[in-house]
Write a protein that holds these residues in place. Structure first.
Motif, PDB file in Angstrom:
ATOM      1  N   ARG A  90       0.827  -1.194   0.000  1.00 28.69           N
ATOM      2  CA  ARG A  90       0.000   0.000   0.000  1.00 28.69           C
ATOM      3  C   ARG A  90       0.871   1.258   0.000  1.00 28.69           C
ATOM      4  O   ARG A  90       2.049   1.219   0.352  1.00 28.69           O
ATOM      5  CB  ARG A  90      -0.926   0.021   1.230  1.00 28.69           C
ATOM      6  CG  ARG A  90      -1.915  -1.145   1.299  1.00 28.69           C
ATOM      7  CD  ARG A  90      -2.982  -1.019   0.233  1.00 28.69           C
ATOM      8  NE  ARG A  90      -3.988  -2.072   0.308  1.00 28.69           N
ATOM      9  CZ  ARG A  90      -3.996  -3.169  -0.424  1.00 28.69           C
ATOM     10  NH1 ARG A  90      -3.014  -3.373  -1.297  1.00 28.69           N
ATOM     11  NH2 ARG A  90      -4.959  -4.062  -0.316  1.00 28.69           N
ATOM     12  N   SER A  91       0.275   2.385  -0.364  1.00 31.54           N
ATOM     13  CA  SER A  91       0.933   3.679  -0.251  1.00 31.54           C
ATOM     14  C   SER A  91       0.621   4.275   1.121  1.00 31.54           C
ATOM     15  O   SER A  91      -0.263   3.790   1.843  1.00 31.54           O
ATOM     16  CB  SER A  91       0.433   4.624  -1.347  1.00 31.54           C
ATOM     17  OG  SER A  91      -0.927   4.976  -1.105  1.00 31.54           O
ATOM     18  N   LEU A  92       1.318   5.362   1.481  1.00 31.50           N
ATOM     19  CA  LEU A  92       0.999   6.024   2.748  1.00 31.50           C
ATOM     20  C   LEU A  92      -0.358   6.707   2.678  1.00 31.50           C
ATOM     21  O   LEU A  92      -1.037   6.856   3.701  1.00 31.50           O
ATOM     22  CB  LEU A  92       2.089   7.027   3.112  1.00 31.50           C
ATOM     23  CG  LEU A  92       3.469   6.443   3.416  1.00 31.50           C
ATOM     24  CD1 LEU A  92       4.371   7.510   4.030  1.00 31.50           C
ATOM     25  CD2 LEU A  92       3.396   5.217   4.331  1.00 31.50           C
ATOM     26  N   ASP A  93      -0.784   7.112   1.475  1.00 27.92           N
ATOM     27  CA  ASP A  93      -2.142   7.643   1.333  1.00 27.92           C
ATOM     28  C   ASP A  93      -3.168   6.575   1.674  1.00 27.92           C
ATOM     29  O   ASP A  93      -4.201   6.857   2.303  1.00 27.92           O
ATOM     30  CB  ASP A  93      -2.376   8.143  -0.102  1.00 27.92           C
ATOM     31  CG  ASP A  93      -1.683   9.468  -0.379  1.00 27.92           C
ATOM     32  OD1 ASP A  93      -1.394  10.199   0.600  1.00 27.92           O
ATOM     33  OD2 ASP A  93      -1.430   9.765  -1.560  1.00 27.92           O
ATOM     34  N   ASP A  94      -2.918   5.349   1.253  1.00 31.26           N
ATOM     35  CA  ASP A  94      -3.813   4.240   1.603  1.00 31.26           C
ATOM     36  C   ASP A  94      -3.889   4.063   3.117  1.00 31.26           C
ATOM     37  O   ASP A  94      -4.966   3.800   3.667  1.00 31.26           O
ATOM     38  CB  ASP A  94      -3.327   2.930   0.976  1.00 31.26           C
ATOM     39  CG  ASP A  94      -3.418   2.927  -0.535  1.00 31.26           C
ATOM     40  OD1 ASP A  94      -4.302   3.609  -1.082  1.00 31.26           O
ATOM     41  OD2 ASP A  94      -2.591   2.246  -1.172  1.00 31.26           O
ATOM     42  N   VAL A  95      -2.747   4.217   3.790  1.00 30.64           N
ATOM     43  CA  VAL A  95      -2.723   4.077   5.249  1.00 30.64           C
ATOM     44  C   VAL A  95      -3.575   5.158   5.898  1.00 30.64           C
ATOM     45  O   VAL A  95      -4.296   4.906   6.866  1.00 30.64           O
ATOM     46  CB  VAL A  95      -1.274   4.135   5.772  1.00 30.64           C
ATOM     47  CG1 VAL A  95      -1.241   4.131   7.297  1.00 30.64           C
ATOM     48  CG2 VAL A  95      -0.477   2.948   5.238  1.00 30.64           C
ATOM     49  N   ARG A  96      -3.501   6.371   5.359  1.00 31.71           N
ATOM     50  CA  ARG A  96      -4.305   7.466   5.925  1.00 31.71           C
ATOM     51  C   ARG A  96      -5.794   7.228   5.745  1.00 31.71           C
ATOM     52  O   ARG A  96      -6.613   7.819   6.459  1.00 31.71           O
ATOM     53  CB  ARG A  96      -3.887   8.792   5.281  1.00 31.71           C
ATOM     54  CG  ARG A  96      -2.564   9.325   5.795  1.00 31.71           C
ATOM     55  CD  ARG A  96      -2.251  10.708   5.256  1.00 31.71           C
ATOM     56  NE  ARG A  96      -1.713  10.666   3.918  1.00 31.71           N
ATOM     57  CZ  ARG A  96      -0.408  10.569   3.630  1.00 31.71           C
ATOM     58  NH1 ARG A  96       0.475  10.509   4.621  1.00 31.71           N
ATOM     59  NH2 ARG A  96       0.011  10.542   2.382  1.00 31.71           N
ATOM     60  N   ASN A  97      -6.167   6.362   4.805  1.00 30.72           N
ATOM     61  CA  ASN A  97      -7.583   6.081   4.546  1.00 30.72           C
ATOM     62  C   ASN A  97      -8.045   4.736   5.119  1.00 30.72           C
ATOM     63  O   ASN A  97      -9.172   4.319   4.858  1.00 30.72           O
ATOM     64  CB  ASN A  97      -7.851   6.108   3.040  1.00 30.72           C
ATOM     65  CG  ASN A  97      -7.710   7.502   2.457  1.00 30.72           C
ATOM     66  OD1 ASN A  97      -8.150   8.477   3.056  1.00 30.72           O
ATOM     67  ND2 ASN A  97      -7.085   7.610   1.297  1.00 30.72           N
TER      68      ASN A  97
END
Length: 233
Positions: A90-97
């Motif tokens: 995953r990307s860090l944007d995915d982690v934020r979501n």
């Protein structure tokens, strides 16, 4: 953090040899496994890098999420671990979501030094949100204010001596001194925190924490912290 992401997404010389690189990830995987308390746990490795030994970690848990900000590295992770159904990239944007309270263990190892103080605060708040009430954050490889580059050099040379790549380590140190890494480190710097400063940051993000007796990885002059959501009564 963007400049460091670009650096690690390039052809860099942070590892002095293939043996150094492989041992680095093997030791980190071993240390992460030591923090997994259930074979069914969902584990998030935050800004994981190449994570060459991730399969070892995945074998010790239910699901392993490798979150990586550098797109080139992330693409290699997807290709490398596509056959392993227990690993997701995953990307860090995915982690934020991510959904609230879905992760059992988050590991942020050798990440804080590349973030601004504000970026680290935001990441800690998000980790607190996605952790289960019984979950745990391991924040590793924290650089201390009074420990300079000389200790990093000593740690690398000692590591090389123990594992048979001392000559490569010596050559690699010269290469690093002339590399983009040294220039970037001189221009931007690395964030350093005292034990009290990290404890305060974790408390502000909603964690109860303590310093671990040993650091993740081979550098004993850096710090690791174990943080948990406070127990509710």
């Amino acid at each position: 953090m963007e400049d460091w992401i670009d650096y690690y997404d390039s052809t860099h010389t942070i590892y002095v040899s293939k043996l150094h690189r492989d041992l680095h990830f093997q030791i980190i995987a071993r240390d992460i496994i030591g923090y997994i308390t259930s074979p069914d746990a969902t584990v998030l490795d935050y800004a994981c890098g190449e994570a060459l030994s991730a399969s070892q970690v995945a074998s010790a848990c239910g699901q392993l999420i490798l979150a990586e900000p550098a797109p080139g590295v992330r693409g290699r992770l997807i290709a490398r671990f596509a056959p392993d159904t227990k690993i997701r990239v995953r990307s860090l944007d995915d982690v934020r979501n991510m959904q609230d309270q879905t992760i059992d263990l988050v590991v942020m190892n050798s990440v804080a030094q590349y973030m601004t103080s504000e970026e680290l605060d935001a990441a800690l708040r998000n980790v607190r949100r996605i952790l289960k009430p019984t979950g745990k954050l391991v924040l590793g490889d924290i650089l201390q204010p009074h420990v300079g580059m000389a200790r990093d050099v000593t740690a690398l040379l000692s590591f090389g001596l123990r594992h048979g790549f001392l000559k490569d380590a010596l050559v690699g140190l010269v290469s690093t001194a002339l590399s983009d890494y040294r220039h970037l480190r001189s221009r931007i710097g690395l964030q350093r925190y005292s034990e009290g400063e990290i404890t305060a940051k974790l408390k502000a993000a909603g964690f109860a924490s303590q310093r671990a007796t040993t650091n993740i990885g081979h550098n004993r002059w850096r710090m690791t912290f174990i943080a948990r959501p406070p127990l509710t009564r």
